[in-house]
Design a protein around this motif. Structure first.
Motif, short mmCIF file in Angstrom:
data_model
loop_
_atom_site.label_atom_id
_atom_site.label_comp_id
_atom_site.label_asym_id
_atom_site.label_seq_id
_atom_site.Cartn_x
_atom_site.Cartn_y
_atom_site.Cartn_z
N LEU A 1 3.50 -31.62 -53.55
CA LEU A 1 3.03 -31.00 -52.53
C LEU A 1 4.27 -29.84 -51.84
O LEU A 1 3.73 -28.81 -51.22
CB LEU A 1 2.80 -32.15 -51.20
N GLY A 2 5.33 -30.57 -51.87
CA GLY A 2 6.46 -29.35 -51.46
C GLY A 2 6.35 -28.15 -52.55
O GLY A 2 6.67 -27.00 -52.07
N ALA A 3 6.29 -28.25 -54.04
CA ALA A 3 6.10 -27.27 -54.84
C ALA A 3 4.98 -26.37 -54.52
O ALA A 3 5.16 -24.94 -54.54
CB ALA A 3 6.12 -27.66 -56.18
N LEU A 4 3.75 -26.94 -54.00
CA LEU A 4 2.71 -26.16 -53.72
C LEU A 4 2.82 -25.06 -52.61
O LEU A 4 2.67 -24.28 -52.55
CB LEU A 4 1.50 -27.08 -53.47
N ARG A 5 3.40 -26.00 -51.51
CA ARG A 5 3.74 -25.01 -50.32
C ARG A 5 4.62 -23.80 -50.61
O ARG A 5 4.59 -22.91 -50.09
CB ARG A 5 4.33 -26.24 -49.30
N GLY A 6 5.71 -24.19 -51.52
CA GLY A 6 6.76 -22.93 -51.72
C GLY A 6 6.07 -21.81 -52.41
O GLY A 6 6.19 -20.86 -52.00
N MET A 7 5.24 -22.36 -53.56
CA MET A 7 4.66 -21.37 -54.27
C MET A 7 3.74 -20.52 -53.53
O MET A 7 3.49 -19.38 -53.47
CB MET A 7 4.01 -22.09 -55.56
N ALA A 8 2.79 -21.35 -52.65
CA ALA A 8 1.78 -20.52 -51.71
C ALA A 8 2.66 -19.75 -50.93
O ALA A 8 2.00 -18.33 -50.60
CB ALA A 8 1.08 -21.51 -50.98
N MET A 9 3.77 -20.20 -50.28
CA MET A 9 4.48 -19.15 -49.30
C MET A 9 4.75 -17.92 -50.05
O MET A 9 5.03 -16.88 -49.62
CB MET A 9 5.69 -19.86 -48.64
N ALA A 10 5.31 -18.11 -51.32
CA ALA A 10 5.76 -17.08 -51.89
C ALA A 10 4.81 -16.00 -52.65
O ALA A 10 4.91 -14.94 -53.32
CB ALA A 10 6.58 -17.54 -52.96
N GLY A 11 3.37 -16.26 -52.29
CA GLY A 11 2.31 -15.57 -52.63
C GLY A 11 1.76 -15.57 -54.12
O GLY A 11 0.96 -14.71 -54.51
N ILE A 12 2.26 -16.92 -54.72
CA ILE A 12 1.91 -17.13 -56.10
C ILE A 12 0.30 -17.88 -55.95
O ILE A 12 -0.26 -18.36 -55.11
CB ILE A 12 2.60 -18.41 -56.95
N GLU A 13 -0.59 -17.22 -56.94
CA GLU A 13 -2.10 -17.23 -56.72
C GLU A 13 -2.35 -18.79 -57.44
O GLU A 13 -1.53 -19.47 -58.09
CB GLU A 13 -2.93 -16.50 -57.71
N PRO A 14 -3.63 -19.04 -56.75
CA PRO A 14 -3.92 -20.85 -57.46
C PRO A 14 -3.75 -21.10 -58.94
O PRO A 14 -3.15 -22.03 -59.42
CB PRO A 14 -5.35 -20.88 -56.90
N GLY A 15 -4.13 -20.12 -59.79
CA GLY A 15 -4.18 -20.54 -61.17
C GLY A 15 -2.91 -20.64 -61.50
O GLY A 15 -2.41 -21.73 -62.43
N PRO A 16 -1.88 -19.59 -61.38
CA PRO A 16 -0.45 -19.71 -62.07
C PRO A 16 0.07 -21.09 -61.33
O PRO A 16 1.15 -21.68 -61.90
CB PRO A 16 0.08 -18.62 -61.42
N THR B 1 1.50 -29.77 -72.93
CA THR B 1 2.52 -28.93 -72.63
C THR B 1 1.69 -27.44 -72.74
O THR B 1 1.00 -26.98 -73.76
CB THR B 1 3.35 -29.13 -73.90
N GLY B 2 2.30 -26.48 -72.06
CA GLY B 2 1.91 -25.17 -71.85
C GLY B 2 0.26 -24.97 -71.54
O GLY B 2 -0.13 -23.94 -72.17
N ALA B 3 -0.32 -25.72 -70.80
CA ALA B 3 -1.63 -25.74 -70.56
C ALA B 3 -1.88 -24.45 -69.78
O ALA B 3 -1.19 -24.09 -68.63
CB ALA B 3 -2.52 -26.81 -69.97
N SER B 4 -3.17 -23.78 -69.75
CA SER B 4 -3.32 -22.38 -69.25
C SER B 4 -4.54 -23.11 -68.11
O SER B 4 -5.27 -23.79 -68.25
CB SER B 4 -3.90 -21.38 -70.02
N TYR B 5 -4.47 -22.50 -66.74
CA TYR B 5 -5.54 -22.69 -65.94
C TYR B 5 -6.19 -21.48 -65.50
O TYR B 5 -5.52 -20.63 -65.09
CB TYR B 5 -4.63 -23.34 -64.71
N GLY B 6 -7.29 -21.44 -65.26
CA GLY B 6 -8.32 -20.38 -65.06
C GLY B 6 -8.33 -20.25 -63.30
O GLY B 6 -8.03 -21.19 -62.62
N GLN B 7 -9.00 -19.39 -63.05
CA GLN B 7 -8.92 -19.19 -61.41
C GLN B 7 -10.54 -18.38 -60.97
O GLN B 7 -10.74 -17.62 -61.95
CB GLN B 7 -7.62 -18.29 -60.88
N ALA B 8 -10.98 -18.95 -60.09
CA ALA B 8 -12.46 -18.39 -59.78
C ALA B 8 -12.36 -17.98 -58.28
O ALA B 8 -11.44 -18.15 -57.52
CB ALA B 8 -13.49 -19.55 -60.08
N GLU B 9 -13.32 -17.08 -58.05
CA GLU B 9 -13.38 -16.54 -56.73
C GLU B 9 -14.92 -16.92 -56.30
O GLU B 9 -16.01 -16.74 -57.17
CB GLU B 9 -13.31 -14.98 -56.67
N GLU B 10 -15.12 -16.94 -54.76
CA GLU B 10 -16.35 -17.28 -54.41
C GLU B 10 -16.28 -16.77 -53.00
O GLU B 10 -15.44 -16.74 -52.05
CB GLU B 10 -16.44 -18.70 -54.15
#
Length: 473
Positions: A311-326, A391-400
């Motif tokens: 949860l700490g990592a998620l908060r930090g990445m969100a504040m840094a502007g990283i999109e959900p997929g990455p 290892t190295g899995a990729s994650y897609g991103q969708a929009e609604e």
């Protein structure tokens, strides 16, 4: 070897009535043995009578112990948070049949010593080697037990006190045995000790069993204390990490298209299994909002500390502007590098109030549910495997594209019991069936209350989280 009559009968816990019956039988048997003991007339020269009297004393002593143990069995131990299995001690290899009781008599006038055959077996001596005189008996004892035996024998011969105590011996074969000794002096016509008789019982197995029970009980108590401490730490860590807000939040506070957000944590049915479930809602610097729920495998401090890391990592990445997929990709790498291996599932959403668009990604997690004008559906999930699985899995991103009045429901998969009757699909279907009630609710907090009423009384094996967000006008 167990009797063939009971070999095919599985062990069952004793019924309270059967234990009461055993206690009553033990009490009656104790009375009968005590009556026989009182009726036994012992003459100074009647060795057989003294032997019978001593055996009655031992039997009474044993029956008193048995009644006490049955009473403890009836009371039972206090209930434990989780059952604990203990390894059984390896039985000692005994090459010959174990003899438990033997007798001895030492004549102080003639120095004659009489040992029963059983006593020779207990001490590991051959009858040809002869019985030990009273003053040599202490040579077989542990050094710290020798003064004890000396004091007992002195008190018996000088003051006429009976002997009733235990000591440890080392046999010729090196085996250590614990003996219980009961003895009395035999007085002559002048009231002086002429001889001393004794009955010695090998209680090594009994004391070993008592020691095992005592050690198991101590170990169980330590494990319970550790479990209670870990549970308290897990609860405190969870309360420190999960969002402190109660009721509804509004993101952003003034603009059109803002979100009304509420969430709730549902504990497991036992309340003892604190898992790694999380929820969070966070207003970001650019005016957008982050919504997330997730779950890590495991329970206790390990799961809650892992949840805090994620949860700490998620908060930090969100504040840094990283999109959900990455974000999902970075979380996957974080779990791979973690000292404590675990699997996790998560969904992370980023809501832009200006465009009213929801960007989201998932990692092996139930998709968000969208409720609009009284009907609900599950959003089509983009690609995404469990966190920590590959290892190295990729994650897609969708929009609604969202509309005013739309309702989003994010949840972890612990809402319903894990059984044949219920599955993840059943939980989703039950939530979708609540569409009319959720659409009629006045706030996100009311929606959360409806979900808790629907799922709160179930016998969940795991904890769960639910987060509701309603799009404002």
């Amino acid at each position: 070897m167990p009797s063939h009559l009971f070999a095919d009968r599985p062990a069952q816990p004793p019924e309270p009535g059967s234990v009461d019956a055993l206690i009553s039988q033990t009490r009656r048997l104790r009375g009968d043995v005590d009556a026989v003991r009182r009726d036994t007339v012992v003459d100074d020269d009647d060795a057989q009578g003294r032997w019978q009297r001593a055996l009655c004393d031992l039997a009474v002593h044993h029956l008193d112990d048995l009644r006490e143990h049955l009473g403890q069995l009836k009371e039972g131990l206090p209930p434990a948070p989780e059952p604990v299995d203990f390894p059984q001690p390896a039985p000692e290899t005994v090459p010959e049949a174990q003899t438990r009781v033997g007798s001895a008599e030492w004549n102080l006038l003639t120095d004659e010593v009489i040992w029963s055959d059983e006593l020779f077996q207990i001490f590991g001596r051959s009858p040809e080697s002869g019985a030990l005189p009273l003053d040599e008996l202490g040579s077989t004892l542990f050094s710290e037990d020798q003064p004890l035996l000396t004091a007992w024998v002195t008190a018996c011969l000088v003051d006429g006190r009976p002997i009733d105590g235990e000591f440890r011996i080392v046999r010729a074969d090196g085996r250590v045995r614990t003996l219980h000794m009961r003895g009395e002096p035999v007085l002559d016509s002048d009231g002086c000790a002429a001889s001393m008789w004794a009955v010695l019982r090998d209680v090594s197995e009994l004391r070993r069993s008592q020691r095992a029970v005592r050690e198991s009980r101590d170990s169980l108590q330590r494990r319970r204390e550790i479990a209670q401490t870990e549970h308290r730490l897990a609860v405190e860590l969870q309360e420190a990490v999960l969002p402190p807000w109660r009721g509804s939040l509004r993101f952003p506070h003034s603009d059109a298209g803002s979100l009304d957000v509420a969430a709730h944590y549902l504990p497991s049915a036992t309340s003892a299994l604190i898992g790694g479930d999380w929820y969070d809602a966070l207003e970001l610097p650019d005016g957008s909002s982050m919504l997330t729920v997730g779950d890590l495998t495991g329970h206790g401090v390990t799961a809650t500390s892992g949840m805090a890391m994620m949860l700490g990592a998620l908060r930090g990445m969100a504040m840094a502007g990283i999109e959900p997929g990455p974000q999902m990709g970075w979380l996957n790498q974080l779990l791979e590098a973690s000292v404590q291996p675990a699997l996790g599932s998560a969904v992370c959403c980023r809501y832009d109030p200006a465009r009213r668009t929801l960007s989201w990604a998932q990692a092996g997690h139930p998709a968000p549910l969208l409720f609009r004008r009284g009907t609900g559906r599950s959003l089509t999930p983009p690609e995404g495997v469990l966190l920590g699985a590959t290892t190295g899995a990729s994650y897609g991103q969708a929009e609604e594209r969202l509309q005013t009045g739309d309702l989003l429901v994010l949840h972890t998969d612990g809402l319903t019991p894990r059984s044949i009757e219920f599955s993840r699909t059943d939980g989703t279907e039950r939530l979708l069936a609540m569409a009319p009630r959720l659409s009629a609710a006045r706030s996100a907090q009311d929606c959360v209350r409806l979900v808790v009423e629907e799922f709160g009384d179930g016998e969940r094996e795991d904890d769960a989280c639910v987060l509701v967000a309603r799009v404002g006008g």
